[in-house]
Design an enzyme around this catalytic site. Sequence first.
Site, PDB file in Angstrom:
ATOM      1  N   ASP A 181       4.445  51.848 -13.776  1.00 47.14           N
ATOM      2  CA  ASP A 181       5.137  51.992 -15.058  1.00 47.14           C
ATOM      3  C   ASP A 181       6.209  53.079 -14.964  1.00 47.14           C
ATOM      4  O   ASP A 181       6.094  54.015 -14.168  1.00 47.14           O
ATOM      5  CB  ASP A 181       4.110  52.345 -16.145  1.00 47.14           C
ATOM      6  N   GLY A 182       7.232  52.938 -15.802  1.00 53.41           N
ATOM      7  CA  GLY A 182       8.242  54.000 -15.921  1.00 53.41           C
ATOM      8  C   GLY A 182       9.603  53.660 -15.335  1.00 53.41           C
ATOM      9  O   GLY A 182      10.506  54.500 -15.362  1.00 53.41           O
ATOM     10  N   TRP A 188      12.953  55.811 -16.236  1.00 44.60           N
ATOM     11  CA  TRP A 188      13.584  56.479 -15.087  1.00 44.60           C
ATOM     12  C   TRP A 188      15.085  56.170 -15.085  1.00 44.60           C
ATOM     13  O   TRP A 188      15.914  57.061 -14.887  1.00 44.60           O
ATOM     14  CB  TRP A 188      12.931  55.977 -13.797  1.00 44.60           C
ATOM     15  N   HIS A 228      14.083  49.070 -11.848  1.00 41.58           N
ATOM     16  CA  HIS A 228      13.264  48.077 -11.147  1.00 41.58           C
ATOM     17  C   HIS A 228      13.675  47.997  -9.668  1.00 41.58           C
ATOM     18  O   HIS A 228      12.828  47.921  -8.782  1.00 41.58           O
ATOM     19  CB  HIS A 228      13.409  46.697 -11.810  1.00 41.58           C
ATOM     20  N   SER A 241       3.393  41.367 -15.927  1.00 44.84           N
ATOM     21  CA  SER A 241       2.214  40.865 -16.643  1.00 44.84           C
ATOM     22  C   SER A 241       2.598  39.601 -17.416  1.00 44.84           C
ATOM     23  O   SER A 241       3.783  39.363 -17.700  1.00 44.84           O
ATOM     24  CB  SER A 241       1.704  41.937 -17.615  1.00 44.84           C
ATOM     25  N   ASP A 284       2.289  39.144 -20.386  1.00 45.26           N
ATOM     26  CA  ASP A 284       2.938  39.540 -21.640  1.00 45.26           C
ATOM     27  C   ASP A 284       4.386  39.968 -21.434  1.00 45.26           C
ATOM     28  O   ASP A 284       5.145  40.098 -22.393  1.00 45.26           O
ATOM     29  CB  ASP A 284       2.130  40.660 -22.313  1.00 45.26           C
ATOM     30  N   TRP A 323       6.698  38.230 -20.301  1.00 40.11           N
ATOM     31  CA  TRP A 323       7.617  37.141 -20.638  1.00 40.11           C
ATOM     32  C   TRP A 323       8.311  37.407 -21.964  1.00 40.11           C
ATOM     33  O   TRP A 323       9.345  36.814 -22.267  1.00 40.11           O
ATOM     34  CB  TRP A 323       6.878  35.801 -20.716  1.00 40.11           C
ATOM     35  N   ARG A 346       9.836  40.030 -22.804  1.00 37.41           N
ATOM     36  CA  ARG A 346      11.015  40.906 -22.648  1.00 37.41           C
ATOM     37  C   ARG A 346      12.294  40.082 -22.699  1.00 37.41           C
ATOM     38  O   ARG A 346      12.265  38.861 -22.513  1.00 37.41           O
ATOM     39  CB  ARG A 346      10.911  41.663 -21.323  1.00 37.41           C
ATOM     40  N   LEU A 398      -3.096  46.243   6.246  1.00 37.50           N
ATOM     41  CA  LEU A 398      -3.109  46.377   4.787  1.00 37.50           C
ATOM     42  C   LEU A 398      -2.992  44.999   4.174  1.00 37.50           C
ATOM     43  O   LEU A 398      -2.221  44.158   4.648  1.00 37.50           O
ATOM     44  CB  LEU A 398      -1.906  47.231   4.323  1.00 37.50           C
ATOM     45  N   ARG A 410      -3.303  53.532 -20.321  1.00 36.06           N
ATOM     46  CA  ARG A 410      -3.925  52.274 -20.747  1.00 36.06           C
ATOM     47  C   ARG A 410      -3.933  51.303 -19.579  1.00 36.06           C
ATOM     48  O   ARG A 410      -3.232  51.496 -18.583  1.00 36.06           O
ATOM     49  CB  ARG A 410      -3.200  51.692 -21.962  1.00 36.06           C
ATOM     50  N   LEU A 411      -4.725  50.218 -19.746  1.00 36.08           N
ATOM     51  CA  LEU A 411      -4.922  49.278 -18.638  1.00 36.08           C
ATOM     52  C   LEU A 411      -4.035  48.044 -18.733  1.00 36.08           C
ATOM     53  O   LEU A 411      -3.823  47.350 -17.732  1.00 36.08           O
ATOM     54  CB  LEU A 411      -6.392  48.855 -18.548  1.00 36.08           C
TER      55      LEU A 411
HETATM   56  C1  FPP Z   1       7.000  48.657 -15.906  1.00 34.06           C
HETATM   57  O1  FPP Z   1       7.934  49.650 -16.174  1.00 34.06           O
HETATM   58  C2  FPP Z   1       7.447  47.950 -14.726  1.00 34.06           C
HETATM   59  C3  FPP Z   1       7.666  46.612 -14.679  1.00 34.06           C
HETATM   60  C4  FPP Z   1       7.450  45.731 -15.834  1.00 34.06           C
HETATM   61  C5  FPP Z   1       8.190  45.988 -13.468  1.00 34.06           C
HETATM   62  C6  FPP Z   1       7.682  46.553 -12.181  1.00 34.06           C
HETATM   63  C7  FPP Z   1       8.516  46.020 -11.104  1.00 34.06           C
HETATM   64  C8  FPP Z   1       8.878  46.667  -9.987  1.00 34.06           C
HETATM   65  C9  FPP Z   1       8.389  47.991  -9.614  1.00 34.06           C
HETATM   66  C10 FPP Z   1       9.838  46.069  -9.047  1.00 34.06           C
HETATM   67  C11 FPP Z   1       9.677  44.594  -8.910  1.00 34.06           C
HETATM   68  C12 FPP Z   1       9.271  44.295  -7.571  1.00 34.06           C
HETATM   69  C13 FPP Z   1       8.945  43.114  -7.165  1.00 34.06           C
HETATM   70  C14 FPP Z   1       8.517  42.953  -5.773  1.00 34.06           C
HETATM   71  C15 FPP Z   1       8.955  41.970  -8.085  1.00 34.06           C
HETATM   72  P1  FPP Z   1       8.855  49.554 -17.457  1.00 34.06           P
HETATM   73  O2  FPP Z   1      10.147  48.956 -17.018  1.00 34.06           O
HETATM   74  O3  FPP Z   1       8.129  48.883 -18.552  1.00 34.06           O
HETATM   75  O4  FPP Z   1       9.081  51.064 -17.736  1.00 34.06           O
HETATM   76  P2  FPP Z   1       9.273  51.786 -19.116  1.00 34.06           P
HETATM   77  O5  FPP Z   1       7.884  51.902 -19.712  1.00 34.06           O
HETATM   78  O6  FPP Z   1       9.813  53.110 -18.695  1.00 34.06           O
HETATM   79  O7  FPP Z   1      10.221  50.980 -19.934  1.00 34.06           O
END
Ligand code: FPP
Length: 241
Positions: free
Chosen positions: A18-19, A23, A35, A63, A65, A67, A69, A129, A186-187
């Site tokens: 998350d974040g 960022w 991203h 996730s 959910d 979709w 966005r 891994l 949260r989860l």
């Molecule tokens: C949540 O942060 C992050 C996501 C919904 C996407 C995570 C995706 C990646 C790290 C890169 C994708 C990589 C691949 C291989 C598909 P947020 O954007 O909701 O952050 P925020 O809470 O700061 O808005």
Amino acid sequence: MQSPSDPRPGLHAAIIMDGNGRWATRRGLPRAAGHRTGVEAIRRTAEACPGLGIGTLTLYAFSSDNWQRPADEVGGLMRLLRVYLRNETARLARTGTRLSVVGRRDRLPAGLPEAIERAEAATAEGRKLHLRIAVDYSARDAILAAAVRLAGEPTSRAAFGAEVAGAMHGSPVDVDLLIRTGGEKRLSDFMLWEAAYAELHFTEQMWPDFGEDDLAAAMAEFTRRDRRFGGLTNPKVSAAA
Ligand code: FPP
């Protein structure tokens, strides 16, 4: 803890990445930049795992959910996955990393399920891994699907857990350490069955900044935890007291 069908040694760490958006916004960049930079954090973190005793790493990339966005953000994430598979597969194979994508595949853009299958096949021999990326993943949907499939059938926790994992294209593997970056606690519908006895670790670090030192710090804290799985640390001493 590994499943009996997966002899890979090591712990199972799962991360809610998350974040990314915050960022990027803090730097005056579009969310997509967060991203994209998050992909570098995936590489750093995965490559640190074997040295820290982690044999399986599950990352929550999208996730079910998500979709909801905006379409351009969803499209950007799907393109990023496609680019990731194209650019990273050779490196994953070289570093002994087996890649799996868990989650539903029937709603992914055309061609993506086939690209996933190719990357999984090309890395299938990886033994250092098992990197699992969760895309269109919902733990609730997985549990619901397992319950519907087994309705009325006699079952066990292990057999039901296998159905839960199978509903999201995965194999059953309990989570030992569950990390969430970005400061929220949260989860978010991630690994709800598998994380029954996971140790939880929340960090303020935004995902694009996460790396080996943060994972090592989470592991150091994990090793200090007293994991009792509902039992007692030292049953004889405790019973006598
Ligand atoms: C949540 O942060 C992050 C996501 C919904 C996407 C995570 C995706 C990646 C790290 C890169 C994708 C990589 C691949 C291989 C598909 P947020 O954007 O909701 O952050 P925020 O809470 O700061 O808005």
